[in-house]
Design a protein around this motif. Sequence first.
Motif, short mmCIF file in Angstrom:
data_model
loop_
_atom_site.label_atom_id
_atom_site.label_comp_id
_atom_site.label_asym_id
_atom_site.label_seq_id
_atom_site.Cartn_x
_atom_site.Cartn_y
_atom_site.Cartn_z
N GLY A 62 -14.04 17.90 10.53
CA GLY A 62 -13.57 16.77 9.55
C GLY A 62 -12.96 17.63 8.47
N LEU A 63 -13.17 18.90 8.07
CA LEU A 63 -12.31 19.47 7.20
C LEU A 63 -11.01 19.72 7.71
CD1 LEU A 63 -14.73 22.19 5.82
CD2 LEU A 63 -13.87 20.40 4.68
N GLY A 64 -10.65 20.06 8.84
CA GLY A 64 -9.45 20.21 9.54
C GLY A 64 -8.84 18.91 9.71
N CYS A 65 -9.45 18.00 9.61
CA CYS A 65 -8.53 16.48 9.72
C CYS A 65 -8.20 16.35 8.21
CB CYS A 65 -9.35 15.48 10.20
SG CYS A 65 -9.62 15.51 12.09
N ILE B 263 -7.66 18.51 5.76
CA ILE B 263 -6.43 19.43 5.39
C ILE B 263 -4.93 18.95 6.18
CG2 ILE B 263 -5.66 21.88 5.73
CD1 ILE B 263 -8.45 22.66 5.47
N TRP B 264 -5.17 18.44 7.33
CA TRP B 264 -4.02 18.04 7.96
C TRP B 264 -3.53 16.76 7.26
CZ3 TRP B 264 -3.43 13.37 10.84
CH2 TRP B 264 -2.11 13.39 11.44
N LEU B 265 -4.33 15.75 6.97
CA LEU B 265 -4.01 14.57 6.36
C LEU B 265 -3.35 14.85 4.97
CD1 LEU B 265 -6.75 11.97 7.00
CD2 LEU B 265 -4.45 12.05 7.86
N ALA B 266 -3.98 15.99 4.25
CA ALA B 266 -3.32 16.33 2.92
C ALA B 266 -1.98 17.02 3.23
CB ALA B 266 -4.31 17.41 2.33
N CYS B 267 -1.84 17.80 4.11
CA CYS B 267 -0.48 18.43 4.14
C CYS B 267 0.37 17.30 4.57
CB CYS B 267 -0.44 19.36 5.16
SG CYS B 267 -1.56 20.83 4.63
N PHE C 296 1.37 15.32 1.62
CA PHE C 296 2.06 15.88 0.46
C PHE C 296 3.57 16.11 1.00
CE2 PHE C 296 -1.57 18.26 -1.03
CZ PHE C 296 -1.98 17.67 -2.22
N ALA C 297 3.87 16.14 2.27
CA ALA C 297 5.05 16.42 2.85
C ALA C 297 6.19 15.12 2.79
CB ALA C 297 5.03 16.76 4.30
N ALA C 298 5.35 13.81 2.62
CA ALA C 298 6.05 12.70 2.79
C ALA C 298 5.93 12.06 1.30
CB ALA C 298 5.33 11.49 3.87
N VAL C 299 7.23 11.79 0.80
CA VAL C 299 7.16 11.04 -0.58
C VAL C 299 7.16 9.54 -0.34
CG1 VAL C 299 8.19 11.02 -2.80
CG2 VAL C 299 8.27 13.00 -1.52
N THR C 300 5.92 8.96 -0.17
CA THR C 300 5.81 7.53 -0.23
C THR C 300 5.06 6.88 -1.03
OG1 THR C 300 4.49 7.73 1.67
CG2 THR C 300 6.64 7.78 2.27
N LEU C 301 4.59 5.69 -0.91
CA LEU C 301 3.41 5.20 -2.01
C LEU C 301 2.24 5.96 -1.40
CD1 LEU C 301 2.34 3.36 -3.96
CD2 LEU C 301 2.57 1.59 -2.39
N VAL D 241 1.58 9.43 -2.88
CA VAL D 241 1.40 9.25 -4.22
C VAL D 241 0.03 8.96 -4.30
CG1 VAL D 241 1.93 7.99 -6.44
CG2 VAL D 241 3.98 8.95 -4.86
N LEU D 242 -0.56 7.93 -3.74
CA LEU D 242 -1.63 7.53 -3.99
C LEU D 242 -2.58 8.47 -3.32
CD1 LEU D 242 -1.42 3.82 -2.76
CD2 LEU D 242 -1.89 4.73 -4.89
N PHE D 243 -2.35 9.34 -2.36
CA PHE D 243 -3.21 10.39 -1.90
C PHE D 243 -3.41 11.68 -2.86
CE2 PHE D 243 -5.17 12.10 1.78
CZ PHE D 243 -5.12 13.43 1.76
N VAL D 244 -2.30 11.80 -3.57
CA VAL D 244 -2.36 12.75 -4.51
C VAL D 244 -3.24 12.37 -5.48
CG1 VAL D 244 -0.82 14.11 -6.27
CG2 VAL D 244 -0.01 13.74 -3.90
N THR D 245 -3.11 11.14 -6.06
CA THR D 245 -3.86 10.73 -7.25
C THR D 245 -5.36 10.40 -6.76
OG1 THR D 245 -3.02 8.28 -6.97
CG2 THR D 245 -1.77 9.56 -8.24
N LEU D 246 -5.56 10.39 -5.69
CA LEU D 246 -7.04 10.00 -5.23
C LEU D 246 -8.16 11.15 -5.87
CD1 LEU D 246 -8.68 8.18 -3.61
CD2 LEU D 246 -8.43 9.60 -1.68
N PRO D 247 -7.63 12.49 -5.55
CA PRO D 247 -8.55 13.29 -6.31
C PRO D 247 -8.87 13.24 -7.54
CG PRO D 247 -7.27 14.41 -4.59
CD PRO D 247 -6.73 13.21 -4.88
#
Length: 154
Positions: free
Chosen positions: A71-74, A76-80, A83-88, A91-97
């Motif tokens: 779960g942690l590996g998935c 981290i993979w989703l976070a990377c 962060f790599a793609a600048v899409t909506l 941006v939502l993924f960055v603001t989620l935390p």
Amino acid sequence: MTDADAAAEARRIIADAYRPLPQIPTAYRDTTPLPAYGPTPPVPQPDHRIVPAWAAGTAVAGIGVGATCVGLGCGIWLACKGFAAVTLTSVLFVTLPIAAVAAVATAIGAALRSLKATHTVTHHHYAGPVRLENNTITAPAYGLIARNRHELNR
């Protein structure tokens, strides 16, 4: 072999095929009489586990640790990937935390406020007499276009 011998052999083979099987009990019934009063004595139930309890616990803990690592590996993979793609979505993924931290802070504040509210004293600001009567409201509405008339019946 004669016809009579063949017929006799055939009858014997058919009789052997249709002979009822001996009944093998599939359950054990304890026939010892129960006491007339008092608790029933315990029945021994031997433990026939193949795996010892400590080994089963270790296996369950290992499965839990493995699932957590996956779960942690998935995550981290989703976070990377986010962060790599600048899409909506990124941006939502960055603001989620940030939203999660705000929700936790709000929950903590509400909990502290509720703890503080338990020490308050309730004070009623009315001082008149209270009438307990049959107060019913009649609200007839008839027809396609209804005119509401609320009447308080005392």
